[in-house]
Motif scaffolding. Structure first.
Motif, PDB file in Angstrom:
ATOM      1  N   ALA A 201       0.862  -1.186   0.000  1.00  0.00           N
ATOM      2  CA  ALA A 201       0.000   0.000   0.000  1.00  0.00           C
ATOM      3  C   ALA A 201       0.897   1.234   0.000  1.00  0.00           C
ATOM      4  O   ALA A 201       2.125   1.126   0.020  1.00  0.00           O
ATOM      5  CB  ALA A 201      -0.934  -0.005   1.200  1.00  0.00           C
TER       6      ALA A 201
ATOM      7  N   THR B 247      -1.147   1.517   6.290  1.00  0.00           N
ATOM      8  CA  THR B 247      -2.285   1.115   5.449  1.00  0.00           C
ATOM      9  C   THR B 247      -2.147  -0.337   5.012  1.00  0.00           C
ATOM     10  O   THR B 247      -3.125  -1.099   5.019  1.00  0.00           O
ATOM     11  CB  THR B 247      -2.384   2.030   4.216  1.00  0.00           C
ATOM     12  N   ALA B 248      -0.951  -0.740   4.639  1.00  0.00           N
ATOM     13  CA  ALA B 248      -0.721  -2.124   4.219  1.00  0.00           C
ATOM     14  C   ALA B 248      -1.018  -3.087   5.368  1.00  0.00           C
ATOM     15  O   ALA B 248      -1.633  -4.140   5.157  1.00  0.00           O
ATOM     16  CB  ALA B 248       0.710  -2.292   3.733  1.00  0.00           C
TER      17      ALA B 248
ATOM     18  N   ASP C  71      -7.911  -2.828  -3.761  1.00  0.00           N
ATOM     19  CA  ASP C  71      -6.697  -2.828  -2.951  1.00  0.00           C
ATOM     20  C   ASP C  71      -5.680  -3.839  -3.488  1.00  0.00           C
ATOM     21  O   ASP C  71      -4.464  -3.595  -3.440  1.00  0.00           O
ATOM     22  CB  ASP C  71      -7.024  -3.144  -1.486  1.00  0.00           C
TER      23      ASP C  71
ATOM     24  N   ARG D 238      -4.108  -2.279  -6.542  1.00  0.00           N
ATOM     25  CA  ARG D 238      -3.148  -1.248  -6.134  1.00  0.00           C
ATOM     26  C   ARG D 238      -1.863  -1.870  -5.611  1.00  0.00           C
ATOM     27  O   ARG D 238      -0.764  -1.369  -5.867  1.00  0.00           O
ATOM     28  CB  ARG D 238      -3.792  -0.370  -5.053  1.00  0.00           C
ATOM     29  N   SER D 239      -1.977  -2.978  -4.892  1.00  0.00           N
ATOM     30  CA  SER D 239      -0.802  -3.660  -4.361  1.00  0.00           C
ATOM     31  C   SER D 239       0.133  -4.087  -5.486  1.00  0.00           C
ATOM     32  O   SER D 239       1.343  -3.818  -5.455  1.00  0.00           O
ATOM     33  CB  SER D 239      -1.240  -4.876  -3.535  1.00  0.00           C
TER      34      SER D 239
END
Length: 382
Positions: A274, A279-280, A362, A365-366
């Protein structure tokens, strides 16, 4: 970090079904991620084979066909077809069909599946004591946790029922070495039955399919891949305790072949990337819950939502601690640095990354952030 001369990155997709989502959504997400992974510069897109759990990758050949049709250049394959549930002829005909539609893009990964379970049950019945647990080791920066005792999972009634449902009553899977030899012979057009009868697979014979062997330890799979001169996949994301030994065993056994002049190893890792570490960590906070559902014998549940999941208990966390400490979670720089450590310690020629998050966006995005940080062709770091 800026990775210097990085090895290629590839994708391993389990087609996870998230809590509150559906199987069709999971399959559409797989195709969507594959298109983007191709654009971002990932080398391969591999799907797994799992049955009767909340992942949608139960029919690899069918899913590979959908992914290959939606892309144009990325290699697409299975990591891995479980030969305990399939015949050599069925595998060659299915992947020969895929190659006919998508020539030169198909990877056929092979795994031992049910044969590992049979061996574990035999060892348990013989009264052989498992090796004493060892402490976690940090080897040149890479976490090597103690081996996880798989006996309870492999002996679970649910798993036994799953294996029974995947075979005809009374069927016995041939030895893995024999099945792999049959697959190579069918692809080469040199297959003979025990009675000397020639059989030719159409489609399949002379297909431009790249055959891989996957393994979790320094056992039969690593040795077989080396003897046959095939590329080898080592599963750090599943069996981090034995990955280094598996790679070493493969290289020690390797013999040059018409497939490879030198050993070629891909090593897997589970990662969540992230924009920042915090956030990750939040996105990955239910990975332990998901891993626990597998380790406890229930089978993978729909991937839990971090917004609603209760924290793991100390007992639950202990069951999955090796998977948690070896998951690569953080900002692009954090994860790239850990992946580069994995590459350096194992000497991997390629890394394959599996990322699971509750929300599809997500997960996209990763992979996008990692591609940019790693410097893949589609997304060079600014």
């Amino acid at each position: 970090m800026a990775v210097t001369n990085p090895v290629p990155l590839s994708v391993l997709d389990l087609s996870p079904v998230s809590e509150g989502a559906t199987v069709p959504q999971a399959l559409r997400n797989t195709v969507d991620l594959a298109r983007k992974a191709e654009a971002w510069g990932y080398r391969r897109y591999w799907v797994a084979e799992h049955h009767f759990v909340a992942v949608a990758s139960s029919s690899p050949a069918v899913l590979i066909g959908a992914v290959a049709a939606a892309t144009s250049t990325i290699r697409v394959g299975a990591a891995a077809v479980q030969l305990g549930h399939n015949t050599a002829a069925g595998v060659v005909e299915a992947f020969g069909t895929l190659d006919a539609f998508h020539p030169g893009r198909i990877d056929l990964g092979l795994g031992r599946s049910g044969q590992r379970r049979a061996e574990a049950l035999k060892a348990a019945a013989s009264g052989v004591e498992p090796p004493a647990p060892r402490a976690t080791e940090i080897r040149n920066g890479l976490v090597i946790p103690p081996p996880f005792p798989t006996g309870r999972i492999l002996a679970s009634p649910r798993l036994a029922a799953s294996f029974a449902a995947l075979q005809q009553p009374g069927a016995q899977s041939p030895d893995f070495d024999e099945q792999v030899a049959d697959i190579l012979a069918l692809l080469d057009g040199t297959y003979r039955t025990a009675d000397g009868i020639e059989l030719h697979a159409h489609p399949g014979e002379n297909a431009d399919v790249e055959v891989w062997v996957f393994g979790s330890s320094a056992g039969p799979s690593a040795a077989l891949a080396g003897r046959l001169g095939l590329p080898f996949g080592a599963n750090y994301h599943v069996a981090p305790s034995s990955t280094v030994e598996a790679v070493e065993a493969y290289r020690a056994a390797f013999r040059p072949s018409k497939y490879l002049a030198e050993p070629y190893v891909v090593v897997s890792a589970d990662a969540v990337v992230a924009d920042d570490d915090a956030t990750a960590r939040e996105l990955a906070s239910t990975y332990g819950h998901w891993a626990h559902s597998i380790r406890s014998g229930r089978g993978a549940v729909p991937y839990p939502d971090p917004a609603t999941a209760e924290p793991l208990t100390a007992e639950e966390r202990e069951l999955v601690d090796d998977r948690l400490v070896t998951q690569f979670v953080g900002s692009p720089g954090t994860v790239a640095e850990r992946l580069d450590t994995l590459r350096r310690v194992t000497g991997a020629d390629e890394l394959v990354v599996t990322s699971v998050t509750h929300r599809h966006e997500d997960r996209l995005r990763s992979y996008e952030l990692l591609a940019r940080e790693w410097g893949l062709a589609g997304l060079r770091a600014a």
